[in-house]
Design an enzyme around this catalytic site. Structure first.
Site, PDB file in Angstrom:
ATOM      1  N   TYR A  25       0.848  -1.205   0.000  1.00 17.11           N
ATOM      2  CA  TYR A  25       0.000   0.000   0.000  1.00 17.11           C
ATOM      3  C   TYR A  25       0.886   1.258   0.000  1.00 17.11           C
ATOM      4  CZ  TYR A  25      -3.092   3.637   1.930  1.00 17.11           C
ATOM      5  OH  TYR A  25      -3.774   4.810   2.156  1.00 17.11           O
ATOM      6  N   SER A 107      -3.708  12.294   8.673  1.00 12.40           N
ATOM      7  CA  SER A 107      -4.654  12.107   7.572  1.00 12.40           C
ATOM      8  C   SER A 107      -6.076  11.892   8.092  1.00 12.40           C
ATOM      9  CB  SER A 107      -4.228  10.881   6.754  1.00 12.40           C
ATOM     10  OG  SER A 107      -5.290  10.429   5.943  1.00 12.40           O
ATOM     11  N   TYR A 130     -10.004  15.411   3.863  1.00 11.49           N
ATOM     12  CA  TYR A 130     -10.646  14.996   2.616  1.00 11.49           C
ATOM     13  C   TYR A 130     -12.086  15.470   2.699  1.00 11.49           C
ATOM     14  CZ  TYR A 130      -7.071  11.731   0.890  1.00 11.49           C
ATOM     15  OH  TYR A 130      -5.938  11.169   0.379  1.00 11.49           O
ATOM     16  N   THR A 156      -6.741  18.469   0.923  1.00 12.33           N
ATOM     17  CA  THR A 156      -6.245  17.720  -0.245  1.00 12.33           C
ATOM     18  C   THR A 156      -7.221  17.857  -1.406  1.00 12.33           C
ATOM     19  OG1 THR A 156      -5.047  16.187   1.153  1.00 12.33           O
ATOM     20  CG2 THR A 156      -5.577  15.415  -1.067  1.00 12.33           C
ATOM     21  N   LYS A 252      -3.270  21.192  -0.864  1.00 11.14           N
ATOM     22  CA  LYS A 252      -2.348  20.112  -1.264  1.00 11.14           C
ATOM     23  C   LYS A 252      -2.811  19.452  -2.558  1.00 11.14           C
ATOM     24  CE  LYS A 252      -0.475  15.777   0.599  1.00 11.14           C
ATOM     25  NZ  LYS A 252      -1.086  14.674  -0.117  1.00 11.14           N
ATOM     26  N   HIS A 276       0.348  13.471  -5.210  1.00  8.10           N
ATOM     27  CA  HIS A 276      -0.089  12.441  -4.273  1.00  8.10           C
ATOM     28  C   HIS A 276       0.886  11.249  -4.267  1.00  8.10           C
ATOM     29  CE1 HIS A 276      -3.940  11.918  -1.934  1.00  8.10           C
ATOM     30  NE2 HIS A 276      -3.401  10.736  -1.722  1.00  8.10           N
TER      31      HIS A 276
HETATM   32  C1  LIG Z   1       0.619   5.036   1.897  1.00  8.12           C
HETATM   33  C2  LIG Z   1       0.241   6.445   1.540  1.00  8.12           C
HETATM   34  C3  LIG Z   1      -0.975   6.946   1.961  1.00  8.12           C
HETATM   35  C4  LIG Z   1      -1.321   8.260   1.655  1.00  8.12           C
HETATM   36  N1  LIG Z   1      -2.490   8.780   2.162  1.00  8.12           N
HETATM   37  C5  LIG Z   1      -2.777  10.093   1.973  1.00  8.12           C
HETATM   38  C6  LIG Z   1      -3.898  10.680   2.617  1.00  8.12           C
HETATM   39  O1  LIG Z   1      -4.630  10.034   3.356  1.00  8.12           O
HETATM   40  N2  LIG Z   1      -4.120  12.002   2.376  1.00  8.12           N
HETATM   41  C7  LIG Z   1      -3.326  12.757   1.566  1.00  8.12           C
HETATM   42  O2  LIG Z   1      -3.586  13.945   1.372  1.00  8.12           O
HETATM   43  N3  LIG Z   1      -2.241  12.217   0.969  1.00  8.12           N
HETATM   44  C8  LIG Z   1      -1.942  10.920   1.171  1.00  8.12           C
HETATM   45  N4  LIG Z   1      -0.815  10.383   0.591  1.00  8.12           N
HETATM   46  C9  LIG Z   1       0.088  11.247  -0.184  1.00  8.12           C
HETATM   47  C10 LIG Z   1       1.131  11.886   0.728  1.00  8.12           C
HETATM   48  O3  LIG Z   1       0.562  12.848   1.577  1.00  8.12           O
HETATM   49  C11 LIG Z   1       2.230  12.573  -0.088  1.00  8.12           C
HETATM   50  O4  LIG Z   1       1.640  13.440  -1.025  1.00  8.12           O
HETATM   51  C12 LIG Z   1       3.153  11.570  -0.803  1.00  8.12           C
HETATM   52  O5  LIG Z   1       3.370  10.438  -0.008  1.00  8.12           O
HETATM   53  C13 LIG Z   1       4.484  12.226  -1.125  1.00  8.12           C
HETATM   54  O6  LIG Z   1       5.289  11.352  -1.837  1.00  8.12           O
HETATM   55  P1  LIG Z   1       6.450  10.435  -1.177  1.00  8.12           P
HETATM   56  O7  LIG Z   1       5.741   9.299  -0.518  1.00  8.12           O
HETATM   57  O8  LIG Z   1       7.246  10.030  -2.354  1.00  8.12           O
HETATM   58  O9  LIG Z   1       7.197  11.281  -0.174  1.00  8.12           O
HETATM   59  C14 LIG Z   1      -0.457   9.064   0.874  1.00  8.12           C
HETATM   60  C15 LIG Z   1       0.760   8.539   0.445  1.00  8.12           C
HETATM   61  C16 LIG Z   1       1.122   7.245   0.778  1.00  8.12           C
HETATM   62  C17 LIG Z   1       2.454   6.724   0.326  1.00  8.12           C
END
Ligand SMILES: Cc1cc2nc3c(=O)[nH]c(=O)nc-3n(C[C@H](O)[C@H](O)[C@H](O)COP(=O)(O)O)c2cc1C
Length: 384
Positions: A25, A107, A130, A156, A252, A276
């Site tokens: 995930y 989150s 969200y 977001t 974001k 994202h």
């Molecule tokens: C496992 C996972 C879950 C994520 N869940 C959310 C979330 O719930 N809300 C959100 O705005 N971004 C979410 N993101 C995006 C992160 O906030 C972020 O934009 C992203 O991880 C940045 O990239 P990086 O993992 O390469 O540092 C998620 C990313 C990952 C890897």
């Protein structure tokens, strides 16, 4: 076991310790994962200028993000299901971030609730929202974040519908995991994760269960979340959310200069240039490749941050040199958490801090706030 010296080492330890469904995930992008890969690859193309014989004493990585003092300009990005990488993951990561002096963002789709995280931290954290179709639930989330004294709301914008990540479908991702034979075997070979998980009550979406109407049990929860993201979200919604919240607002998921102008016009305090983590629109450009044009478009009006593909302190410095005031990391801290809980998150942050500090010095600067485009190498134009 060999020591973890870089984020890639923590990733390998997490791969062994975290059940496959949750490791995958984290380590996945949408469809072909081309944007997920580009986020990292495009950082590697940027080179530094090496400078010598500059006084390197009294260095400092201290800076500010949306006016808050940070020990280095690196925040923990909001990530869903963090409490499945390690039991009570959000609480542990928030504590590690607080002790390190960097912001933690919780989150909406977390396992530990806003109240759980508030109960184990002293300084304010940030809350990521969200927008769901159930507006009463959204209003209630905003009010709960206020009551918990969160110091910023991170709204977001890039997940009105969910990008498809093949691994999650193939693995049958759910929280908690369904007790199929395959899942049970996979968990049985990771006893450390299982024992920690048996020791906590927090195994499903803590911000949602008991708060959203019609979500009482697990079966209704999975269908509720799938249906709930609001596909009609528009710039108008940013207005009422900003009003209801009344505090610092960060938008974001901006990846386009035109959207950045619209975002700046809302009066928000900052934007995060983000795709994202490559998990939504596969085929979109990497975050770092569009950062300069977005800084050029709105950098004089709004604070610009970036996330996506940052795997080292070197990447942080590259982003700052290209005009970001702050950076956010997702997977690097998740790998730390999966590898070693709170200490693993602290280790991930320490690795990044050391890389950032040494790189800054070798580029001939002492203060992170002095990082600018002149630190990056541009090959001289060839003459005939
Ligand atoms: C496992 C996972 C879950 C994520 N869940 C959310 C979330 O719930 N809300 C959100 O705005 N971004 C979410 N993101 C995006 C992160 O906030 C972020 O934009 C992203 O991880 C940045 O990239 P990086 O993992 O390469 O540092 C998620 C990313 C990952 C890897």
């Amino acid at each position: 076991m060999k020591p973890s010296l870089e984020i890639a080492d923590l990733k390998e330890v997490a791969r062994r310790r975290v059940p496959r469904m949750f490791f995958d995930y984290a380590d996945s992008g949408a469809w072909t994962e081309s944007t997920y890969r580009a986020n990292e690859e495009d950082f590697a193309k940027i080179k530094f200028r090496q400078r010598v014989l500059v006084d390197m004493t009294n260095r400092s990585l201290e800076s500010t993000m949306i006016g808050e003092k940070v020990s280095m300009p690196v925040a923990l990005a909001p990530t869903g299901l963090t409490g499945m990488q390690h039991a009570d993951g959000e609480m542990l990561a928030a504590q590690a971030a607080e002790e390190f002096g960097v912001p933690f963002t919780l989150s909406t789709m977390s396992i530990c609730s806003i109240e759980d995280v508030a109960s184990v931290t002293k300084k304010p954290f940030w809350f990521q929202l969200y927008v769901m179709r159930d507006k009463d639930f959204v209003l209630n989330l905003i009010d709960r974040a206020k009551a918990a004294k969160c110091s910023a709301l991170v709204l977001t914008l890039d997940l009105q519908i969910l990008g498809q990540r093949h691994k999650d479908i193939r693995n049958g991702l759910s929280a908690p995991p369904k007790l199929t034979l395959l899942n049970m075997l996979d968990m049985a070979i990771r006893p450390r994760w299982c024992f920690a998980m048996l020791g906590t009550k927090r195994r499903t979406f803590g911000n949602i269960v008991g708060h959203a109407k019609g979500v009482g049990d697990m079966s209704s929860l999975s269908s509720w979340t799938a249906e709930q993201f609001d596909p009609q979200l528009s710039w108008k919604d940013v207005e009422w959310i900003k009003q209801r919240w009344g505090g610092k607002l960060i938008l974001k998921g901006i990846l386009d200069a035109e959207d950045a102008r619209l975002a700046a016009a809302t009066g928000a305090d900052a934007i995060i240039v983000s795709n994202h983590g490559g998990r939504q629109l596969d085929g979109a450009p990497s975050s770092i490749s569009v950062l300069p044009e977005i800084v050029e478009a709105v950098g004089d009006r709004i604070e610009v941050h970036v996330d996506g593909g940052i795997r080292s302190g070197q990447d942080v410095l590259k982003a700052l040199c290209l005009g970001a005031k702050g950076t956010h990391i997702g997977r690097p801290f998740l790998y730390g958490l999966g590898a070693g809980g709170k200490d693993g998150v602290t280790l991930a942050l320490s690795i990044i801090r050391k890389e950032l500090d040494v790189t800054l010095a070798l580029c001939g600067k002492r203060l992170i706030t002095d990082a600018g485009p002149e630190l990056l190498y541009k090959p001289a134009a060839k003459t005939e």
